[in-house]
Design a protein around this motif. Structure first.
Motif, PDB file in Angstrom:
ATOM      1  N   PRO A  47       0.831  -1.219   0.138  1.00 13.32           N
ATOM      2  CA  PRO A  47       0.023  -0.106   0.021  1.00 13.32           C
ATOM      3  C   PRO A  47       0.828   1.372  -0.112  1.00 13.32           C
ATOM      4  N   LEU A  48       0.223   2.123  -0.553  1.00 21.92           N
ATOM      5  CA  LEU A  48       1.152   3.589  -0.758  1.00 21.92           C
ATOM      6  C   LEU A  48       1.404   4.054   0.842  1.00 21.92           C
ATOM      7  N   LEU A  49       0.576   3.751   1.396  1.00 20.84           N
ATOM      8  CA  LEU A  49       0.547   4.421   3.019  1.00 20.84           C
ATOM      9  C   LEU A  49       1.794   3.966   3.513  1.00 20.84           C
ATOM     10  N   VAL A  50       1.933   2.380   3.456  1.00 22.41           N
ATOM     11  CA  VAL A  50       3.228   1.919   3.763  1.00 22.41           C
ATOM     12  C   VAL A  50       4.379   2.310   3.330  1.00 22.41           C
ATOM     13  N   HIS A  51       4.515   2.501   2.077  1.00 19.50           N
ATOM     14  CA  HIS A  51       5.722   3.110   1.554  1.00 19.50           C
ATOM     15  C   HIS A  51       6.001   4.537   2.164  1.00 19.50           C
ATOM     16  N   ALA A  52       4.803   5.255   2.310  1.00 15.64           N
ATOM     17  CA  ALA A  52       5.014   6.449   2.903  1.00 15.64           C
ATOM     18  C   ALA A  52       5.560   6.580   4.208  1.00 15.64           C
ATOM     19  N   VAL A  53       5.029   5.873   5.019  1.00 16.80           N
ATOM     20  CA  VAL A  53       5.238   5.719   6.633  1.00 16.80           C
ATOM     21  C   VAL A  53       6.949   5.262   6.530  1.00 16.80           C
ATOM     22  N   ARG A  54       7.177   4.294   5.607  1.00 17.79           N
ATOM     23  CA  ARG A  54       8.586   3.681   5.797  1.00 17.79           C
ATOM     24  C   ARG A  54       9.563   4.844   5.197  1.00 17.79           C
ATOM     25  N   ALA A  55       9.227   5.633   4.307  1.00 14.63           N
ATOM     26  CA  ALA A  55      10.162   6.715   3.982  1.00 14.63           C
ATOM     27  C   ALA A  55      10.273   7.693   5.351  1.00 14.63           C
ATOM     28  N   LEU A  56       9.337   7.879   5.900  1.00 13.45           N
ATOM     29  CA  LEU A  56       9.561   8.944   7.265  1.00 13.45           C
ATOM     30  C   LEU A  56      10.457   7.955   8.312  1.00 13.45           C
ATOM     31  N   VAL A 128       9.047   9.286  -1.629  1.00 14.31           N
ATOM     32  CA  VAL A 128      10.057  10.683  -1.213  1.00 14.31           C
ATOM     33  C   VAL A 128      11.288  10.258  -0.370  1.00 14.31           C
ATOM     34  N   PRO A 129      12.636  10.433  -1.169  1.00 17.99           N
ATOM     35  CA  PRO A 129      13.781  10.016  -0.667  1.00 17.99           C
ATOM     36  C   PRO A 129      14.085  10.747   0.927  1.00 17.99           C
ATOM     37  N   VAL A 130      14.701   9.790   1.743  1.00 16.83           N
ATOM     38  CA  VAL A 130      14.871  10.326   3.266  1.00 16.83           C
ATOM     39  C   VAL A 130      15.751  11.510   3.147  1.00 16.83           C
ATOM     40  N   ASP A 131      16.587  11.836   2.190  1.00 12.90           N
ATOM     41  CA  ASP A 131      17.443  12.944   2.105  1.00 12.90           C
ATOM     42  C   ASP A 131      16.651  14.380   2.192  1.00 12.90           C
ATOM     43  N   VAL A 132      15.210  14.272   1.541  1.00 11.13           N
ATOM     44  CA  VAL A 132      14.332  15.234   1.606  1.00 11.13           C
ATOM     45  C   VAL A 132      13.685  15.413   3.000  1.00 11.13           C
ATOM     46  N   GLU A 234      11.250  12.546  -7.552  1.00 10.59           N
ATOM     47  CA  GLU A 234      10.605  11.228  -7.122  1.00 10.59           C
ATOM     48  C   GLU A 234       9.740  11.257  -6.050  1.00 10.59           C
ATOM     49  N   ALA A 235       9.628  12.439  -5.644  1.00 13.41           N
ATOM     50  CA  ALA A 235       8.513  12.908  -4.413  1.00 13.41           C
ATOM     51  C   ALA A 235       7.119  13.263  -4.930  1.00 13.41           C
ATOM     52  N   PHE A 236       7.132  12.829  -6.140  1.00 13.82           N
ATOM     53  CA  PHE A 236       5.635  13.340  -6.998  1.00 13.82           C
ATOM     54  C   PHE A 236       4.578  12.567  -6.110  1.00 13.82           C
ATOM     55  N   LYS A 237       3.470  13.114  -6.290  1.00 10.12           N
ATOM     56  CA  LYS A 237       2.271  12.795  -5.991  1.00 10.12           C
ATOM     57  C   LYS A 237       1.499  11.759  -6.722  1.00 10.12           C
ATOM     58  N   VAL A 238       1.091  10.745  -6.320  1.00 14.11           N
ATOM     59  CA  VAL A 238       0.220   9.872  -6.874  1.00 14.11           C
ATOM     60  C   VAL A 238      -1.084  10.043  -6.899  1.00 14.11           C
ATOM     61  N   THR A 239      -1.663  10.892  -7.889  1.00 11.62           N
ATOM     62  CA  THR A 239      -3.004  11.211  -7.840  1.00 11.62           C
ATOM     63  C   THR A 239      -3.775  10.489  -9.133  1.00 11.62           C
ATOM     64  N   ARG A 240      -3.209  10.365 -10.102  1.00 13.67           N
ATOM     65  CA  ARG A 240      -3.926   9.714 -11.291  1.00 13.67           C
ATOM     66  C   ARG A 240      -3.571   8.307 -11.631  1.00 13.67           C
ATOM     67  N   PRO A 241      -4.133   7.502 -12.459  1.00 13.33           N
ATOM     68  CA  PRO A 241      -3.587   6.272 -12.831  1.00 13.33           C
ATOM     69  C   PRO A 241      -2.443   6.298 -13.443  1.00 13.33           C
ATOM     70  N   LEU A 242      -1.963   7.547 -14.250  1.00 15.38           N
ATOM     71  CA  LEU A 242      -0.612   7.424 -14.911  1.00 15.38           C
ATOM     72  C   LEU A 242       0.548   7.876 -13.798  1.00 15.38           C
ATOM     73  N   ASP A 243       0.087   8.330 -12.686  1.00 16.44           N
ATOM     74  CA  ASP A 243       1.308   8.558 -11.784  1.00 16.44           C
ATOM     75  C   ASP A 243       1.571   7.274 -11.037  1.00 16.44           C
ATOM     76  N   LEU A 244       0.507   6.246 -11.036  1.00 17.15           N
ATOM     77  CA  LEU A 244       0.956   4.990 -10.324  1.00 17.15           C
ATOM     78  C   LEU A 244       1.799   4.247 -11.204  1.00 17.15           C
ATOM     79  N   VAL A 245       1.505   4.139 -12.607  1.00 15.25           N
ATOM     80  CA  VAL A 245       2.397   3.545 -13.831  1.00 15.25           C
ATOM     81  C   VAL A 245       3.907   4.054 -13.376  1.00 15.25           C
TER      82      VAL A 245
END
Length: 260
Positions: A47-56, A128-132, A234-245
């Motif tokens: 899930p996107l949420l898991v990726h985001a929490v891992r990044a933090l 989002v990269p950890v450096d950001v 690479e910290a772009f927002k996944v909003t539309r189907p193309l973003d997910l691709v």
């Protein structure tokens, strides 16, 4: 998931890493199409949420992550994060609200006062990269009251008279050298973020709050200074189907190169 329960324990966490992060994840994300809430859509089987929490959680600057989940899905989200092994940091799941702003406010209420810095991160920015994350937290620790990561624009931008579905007259062409596309996490002094959310709640009740799309916008609205630090493509927002691709492609490259 380990959650600090005593003042002594919270103080130890805060002294080791002064930032807490709030992740509003209660929205449905209709533009991604029908299905699960956007934060629970999968990227590379996770899930996107898991990726985001891992990044933090990868950031040494972050000691607590508070996720504002759908009000009817708190237990589900907590179990989801736990099942993905996110137990190296303190993670707390609370009920979010009907809007992003309300979810941030509810998440912020769960952050102990000992944390001087609060980051707010979109669950829909999974890569989002950890450096950001580190750079935003460091800029707040360095004295800024509000910090946003941003990237220069590649496209020419036109300011128009909005007329959806019809040709829109152009008003002017801003100099894109002065423009930045803003990302998250956004960082704030804890007291500053709490204050602007309290003021916004009062203004909202009175029907006088203008449209604001992010927390930095609230700081600006109430006269605070916001500064920009370099973001990352690479910290772009996944909003539309193309973003997910695109996100799948970035994730595949990361996994191939460094076992991400």
């Amino acid at each position: 998931m380990a959650i600090p329960t005593s003042p002594k324990e919270r103080n130890l966490n805060a002294s080791a890493a002064v930032a807490a992060a709030v992740v509003p994840a209660a929205g449905r994300g209709e533009r991604l199409g029908p299905g699960a809430p956007k934060a629970l859509r999968e990227l590379g089987g996770v899930p996107l949420l898991v990726h985001a929490v891992r990044a933090l959680a990868r950031s040494r600057a972050v000691g607590l992550v508070v996720v504002a989940a759908p009000a009817d899905g708190v237990a589900e989200v907590a179990a989801l994060l736990d099942s993905h092994g996110l137990d190296g940091k303190d993670i707390k799941v609370v009920a979010g609200g009907a809007t992003r702003q309300e979810s941030v406010r509810l998440g912020l209420a769960a952050v102990p006062a000992e944390f001087d810095v609060v980051l707010v991160h979109d669950a829909a920015r999974p890569l989002v990269p950890v450096d950001v994350v580190d750079a935003v937290a460091a800029a707040v620790r360095g004295g800024a009251v509000a910090v946003v990561p941003g990237v220069p624009l590649a496209d020419t931008v036109k300011r128009v008279v909005p007329q959806p579905g019809a040709p829109e007259p152009v008003l002017d062409t801003p100099d894109r050298a002065c423009l930045r596309a803003v990302q998250t996490p956004q960082g704030f002094r804890h007291a500053t973020l709490s204050e602007v959310h309290e003021k916004a709640l009062a203004e909202e009740a009175g029907g006088t709050l203008p449209p604001v799309t992010d927390d930095a916008g609230l700081v600006e609205h109430y006269g605070g200074q916001v500064v920009v630090v370099p973001g990352h493509e690479e910290a772009f927002k996944v909003t539309r189907p193309l973003d997910l691709v695109l996100a799948e492609a970035v994730l595949a490259r990361r996994r191939a190169s460094d076992g991400f």
